[in-house]
Design a protein around this motif. Structure first.
Motif, PDB file in Angstrom:
ATOM      1  N   SER A  61      -4.205 -27.789 -22.213  1.00 64.41           N
ATOM      2  CA  SER A  61      -2.903 -27.906 -21.561  1.00 64.41           C
ATOM      3  C   SER A  61      -1.823 -27.329 -22.456  1.00 64.41           C
ATOM      4  O   SER A  61      -1.961 -27.287 -23.685  1.00 64.41           O
ATOM      5  N   GLN A  62      -0.774 -26.867 -21.813  1.00 67.95           N
ATOM      6  CA  GLN A  62       0.376 -26.304 -22.527  1.00 67.95           C
ATOM      7  C   GLN A  62       1.621 -26.670 -21.730  1.00 67.95           C
ATOM      8  O   GLN A  62       1.683 -26.460 -20.519  1.00 67.95           O
ATOM      9  N   ASP A  63       2.602 -27.242 -22.421  1.00 67.59           N
ATOM     10  CA  ASP A  63       3.844 -27.633 -21.749  1.00 67.59           C
ATOM     11  C   ASP A  63       4.731 -26.423 -21.507  1.00 67.59           C
ATOM     12  O   ASP A  63       4.568 -25.374 -22.123  1.00 67.59           O
ATOM     13  N   SER A  64       5.669 -26.618 -20.622  1.00 68.07           N
ATOM     14  CA  SER A  64       6.627 -25.559 -20.327  1.00 68.07           C
ATOM     15  C   SER A  64       7.434 -25.238 -21.580  1.00 68.07           C
ATOM     16  O   SER A  64       7.830 -26.123 -22.329  1.00 68.07           O
ATOM     17  N   ASP A  65       7.651 -23.945 -21.820  1.00 70.17           N
ATOM     18  CA  ASP A  65       8.403 -23.557 -23.016  1.00 70.17           C
ATOM     19  C   ASP A  65       9.829 -23.118 -22.669  1.00 70.17           C
ATOM     20  O   ASP A  65      10.508 -22.498 -23.460  1.00 70.17           O
ATOM     21  N   ILE A  70      12.529 -25.431 -16.222  1.00 70.92           N
ATOM     22  CA  ILE A  70      12.853 -24.782 -14.947  1.00 70.92           C
ATOM     23  C   ILE A  70      11.664 -23.944 -14.475  1.00 70.92           C
ATOM     24  O   ILE A  70      11.177 -23.071 -15.170  1.00 70.92           O
ATOM     25  N   GLY A  71      11.195 -24.257 -13.282  1.00 69.03           N
ATOM     26  CA  GLY A  71      10.087 -23.512 -12.686  1.00 69.03           C
ATOM     27  C   GLY A  71       8.764 -23.718 -13.403  1.00 69.03           C
ATOM     28  O   GLY A  71       7.785 -23.054 -13.104  1.00 69.03           O
ATOM     29  N   ASN A  72       8.788 -24.646 -14.363  1.00 66.39           N
ATOM     30  CA  ASN A  72       7.558 -24.908 -15.122  1.00 66.39           C
ATOM     31  C   ASN A  72       6.999 -23.653 -15.772  1.00 66.39           C
ATOM     32  O   ASN A  72       5.789 -23.526 -15.979  1.00 66.39           O
ATOM     33  N   ILE A  73       7.860 -22.683 -16.082  1.00 61.75           N
ATOM     34  CA  ILE A  73       7.392 -21.447 -16.699  1.00 61.75           C
ATOM     35  C   ILE A  73       6.750 -21.778 -18.041  1.00 61.75           C
ATOM     36  O   ILE A  73       7.344 -22.473 -18.870  1.00 61.75           O
ATOM     37  N   GLY A  74       5.565 -21.287 -18.254  1.00 60.12           N
ATOM     38  CA  GLY A  74       4.825 -21.553 -19.489  1.00 60.12           C
ATOM     39  C   GLY A  74       3.880 -22.735 -19.379  1.00 60.12           C
ATOM     40  O   GLY A  74       2.994 -22.899 -20.218  1.00 60.12           O
ATOM     41  N   TYR A  75       4.055 -23.564 -18.319  1.00 58.47           N
ATOM     42  CA  TYR A  75       3.182 -24.726 -18.158  1.00 58.47           C
ATOM     43  C   TYR A  75       1.823 -24.280 -17.632  1.00 58.47           C
ATOM     44  O   TYR A  75       1.720 -23.466 -16.722  1.00 58.47           O
ATOM     45  N   LYS A  76       0.761 -24.804 -18.235  1.00 59.94           N
ATOM     46  CA  LYS A  76      -0.583 -24.550 -17.717  1.00 59.94           C
ATOM     47  C   LYS A  76      -1.508 -25.681 -18.114  1.00 59.94           C
ATOM     48  O   LYS A  76      -1.346 -26.305 -19.161  1.00 59.94           O
ATOM     49  N   LYS A  77      -2.450 -25.949 -17.236  1.00 59.79           N
ATOM     50  CA  LYS A  77      -3.427 -26.996 -17.487  1.00 59.79           C
ATOM     51  C   LYS A  77      -4.730 -26.596 -16.815  1.00 59.79           C
ATOM     52  O   LYS A  77      -4.722 -26.056 -15.706  1.00 59.79           O
ATOM     53  N   ALA A 123     -24.602 -22.379 -17.222  1.00 58.99           N
ATOM     54  CA  ALA A 123     -24.916 -22.537 -15.803  1.00 58.99           C
ATOM     55  C   ALA A 123     -24.357 -23.846 -15.242  1.00 58.99           C
ATOM     56  O   ALA A 123     -24.200 -23.993 -14.029  1.00 58.99           O
ATOM     57  N   THR A 124     -24.046 -24.805 -16.120  1.00 59.67           N
ATOM     58  CA  THR A 124     -23.559 -26.112 -15.656  1.00 59.67           C
ATOM     59  C   THR A 124     -22.033 -26.197 -15.635  1.00 59.67           C
ATOM     60  O   THR A 124     -21.486 -27.214 -15.221  1.00 59.67           O
ATOM     61  N   ILE A 125     -21.345 -25.157 -16.079  1.00 55.42           N
ATOM     62  CA  ILE A 125     -19.889 -25.206 -16.132  1.00 55.42           C
ATOM     63  C   ILE A 125     -19.323 -25.152 -14.706  1.00 55.42           C
ATOM     64  O   ILE A 125     -19.601 -24.218 -13.953  1.00 55.42           O
ATOM     65  N   SER A 126     -18.571 -26.166 -14.369  1.00 54.96           N
ATOM     66  CA  SER A 126     -17.998 -26.210 -13.021  1.00 54.96           C
ATOM     67  C   SER A 126     -16.845 -25.210 -12.911  1.00 54.96           C
ATOM     68  O   SER A 126     -16.313 -24.741 -13.918  1.00 54.96           O
ATOM     69  N   ASP A 127     -16.469 -24.900 -11.676  1.00 57.54           N
ATOM     70  CA  ASP A 127     -15.282 -24.058 -11.484  1.00 57.54           C
ATOM     71  C   ASP A 127     -14.080 -24.809 -12.040  1.00 57.54           C
ATOM     72  O   ASP A 127     -13.869 -25.985 -11.725  1.00 57.54           O
ATOM     73  N   PRO A 128     -13.294 -24.153 -12.874  1.00 61.76           N
ATOM     74  CA  PRO A 128     -12.181 -24.870 -13.491  1.00 61.76           C
ATOM     75  C   PRO A 128     -11.092 -25.229 -12.479  1.00 61.76           C
ATOM     76  O   PRO A 128     -10.823 -24.483 -11.543  1.00 61.76           O
ATOM     77  N   VAL A 129     -10.521 -26.400 -12.686  1.00 57.26           N
ATOM     78  CA  VAL A 129      -9.350 -26.814 -11.915  1.00 57.26           C
ATOM     79  C   VAL A 129      -8.146 -26.384 -12.742  1.00 57.26           C
ATOM     80  O   VAL A 129      -8.021 -26.753 -13.909  1.00 57.26           O
ATOM     81  N   VAL A 130      -7.268 -25.585 -12.129  1.00 58.10           N
ATOM     82  CA  VAL A 130      -6.182 -24.964 -12.879  1.00 58.10           C
ATOM     83  C   VAL A 130      -4.836 -25.287 -12.232  1.00 58.10           C
ATOM     84  O   VAL A 130      -4.692 -25.225 -11.008  1.00 58.10           O
ATOM     85  N   GLU A 131      -3.868 -25.639 -13.064  1.00 58.28           N
ATOM     86  CA  GLU A 131      -2.468 -25.791 -12.635  1.00 58.28           C
ATOM     87  C   GLU A 131      -1.621 -24.921 -13.543  1.00 58.28           C
ATOM     88  O   GLU A 131      -1.775 -24.984 -14.759  1.00 58.28           O
ATOM     89  N   THR A 132      -0.739 -24.130 -12.957  1.00 54.16           N
ATOM     90  CA  THR A 132       0.153 -23.314 -13.787  1.00 54.16           C
ATOM     91  C   THR A 132       1.546 -23.303 -13.177  1.00 54.16           C
ATOM     92  O   THR A 132       1.720 -23.510 -11.976  1.00 54.16           O
ATOM     93  N   GLY A 133       2.532 -23.032 -14.034  1.00 50.81           N
ATOM     94  CA  GLY A 133       3.902 -22.877 -13.563  1.00 50.81           C
ATOM     95  C   GLY A 133       4.134 -21.446 -13.105  1.00 50.81           C
ATOM     96  O   GLY A 133       3.217 -20.617 -13.086  1.00 50.81           O
ATOM     97  N   LEU A 134       5.365 -21.139 -12.746  1.00 45.28           N
ATOM     98  CA  LEU A 134       5.713 -19.788 -12.300  1.00 45.28           C
ATOM     99  C   LEU A 134       5.470 -18.775 -13.411  1.00 45.28           C
ATOM    100  O   LEU A 134       5.760 -19.036 -14.579  1.00 45.28           O
ATOM    101  N   PHE A 135       4.949 -17.626 -13.040  1.00 47.34           N
ATOM    102  CA  PHE A 135       4.723 -16.509 -13.968  1.00 47.34           C
ATOM    103  C   PHE A 135       3.915 -16.918 -15.209  1.00 47.34           C
ATOM    104  O   PHE A 135       4.161 -16.429 -16.302  1.00 47.34           O
ATOM    105  N   THR A 136       2.987 -17.837 -15.012  1.00 47.11           N
ATOM    106  CA  THR A 136       2.197 -18.329 -16.149  1.00 47.11           C
ATOM    107  C   THR A 136       0.710 -18.205 -15.834  1.00 47.11           C
ATOM    108  O   THR A 136       0.097 -19.133 -15.333  1.00 47.11           O
ATOM    109  N   PRO A 137       0.126 -17.057 -16.117  1.00 45.91           N
ATOM    110  CA  PRO A 137      -1.304 -16.890 -15.842  1.00 45.91           C
ATOM    111  C   PRO A 137      -2.153 -17.592 -16.903  1.00 45.91           C
ATOM    112  O   PRO A 137      -1.710 -17.809 -18.024  1.00 45.91           O
TER     113      PRO A 137
END
Length: 198
Positions: A61-65, A70-77, A123-137
């Motif tokens: 995880s990474q908090d918005s910078d 605003i817009g959660n830019i930089g946020y990702k989990k 082979a056992t790795i599940s598809d990741p659940v991803v949350e991101t803010g705006l413009f944050t790949p």
């Protein structure tokens, strides 16, 4: 019983049978003054290795910078599940088996059990659940880093398990003692084993 344990037991059984057959063919080995051959001791140690299966969740995880988030830019989990195998056993290169002394005692120098390998089963790795803010790949490197941390987490978890290491060392002791006694039978001797810490 896992496939690894079954294979190990089968290999030890085959080794014992081959030693007994060799004893039938080579009767009188002790009369010719041949020394006991413990050259397969490291192989026996490898057979005694325990495989432990782990299932866990990895996350990053990474908090918005941006000021006020605003817009959660930089946020990702991200999080995902995975399984892996940790091998616990004896470092076979550090095992030393002496020739029997005058009282037919064979001394085996045995190190403590340790984590030999950690293998994440991709082979056992599940598809990741991803949350991101705006413009944050979420970058590929970050996924790779999360996998590396997951693998290290498995190692740390196994390192803390003293009971698991104790079981692995006891298993190695039992198999080595059985091996030494069977080699003794091959040369017509009854060996006892004395243990020392490497």
């Amino acid at each position: 019983m896992s496939r690894k344990v079954f294979r190990s037991a089968l290999c030890v059984l085959l080794m014992i049978l081959s030693l007994q057959c060799a004893g039938c063919i080579g009767n009188g080995a002790d009369e010719r003054g041949e020394e006991a051959d413990f050259s397969n001791a490291s192989y026996v140690c490898e057979l005694s290795t325990l495989e432990v299966y782990y299932h866990n969740v990895a996350q990053m995880s990474q908090d918005s910078d941006v000021l006020f988030g605003i817009g959660n830019i930089g946020y990702k989990k991200m999080w995902f599940e995975y399984s892996g195998i940790v091998e616990v056993g004896i470092d076979a290169s550090r095992v030393e088996v002496s020739q029997p002394d005058a009282q037919n005692v064979v001394t085996i120098s045995l190190p403590q059990a340790e984590i030999l390998s950690v293998n994440l089963d991709e082979a056992t790795i599940s598809d990741p659940v991803v949350e991101t803010g705006l413009f944050t790949p979420l970058k590929t490197e970050e996924k790779t880093e999360a996998l590396g941390e997951a693998q290290e987490g498995m190692r740390e978890e196994a390192e803390k398990d003293d009971n698991l290491k104790f079981q692995a060392r006891q298993r190695a002791k039992e198999m080595l003692e059985s091996y030494v006694k069977n080699v003794g039978e091959l040369v017509g001797e009854d060996y006892d084993v004395r243990w020392v810490d490497a």
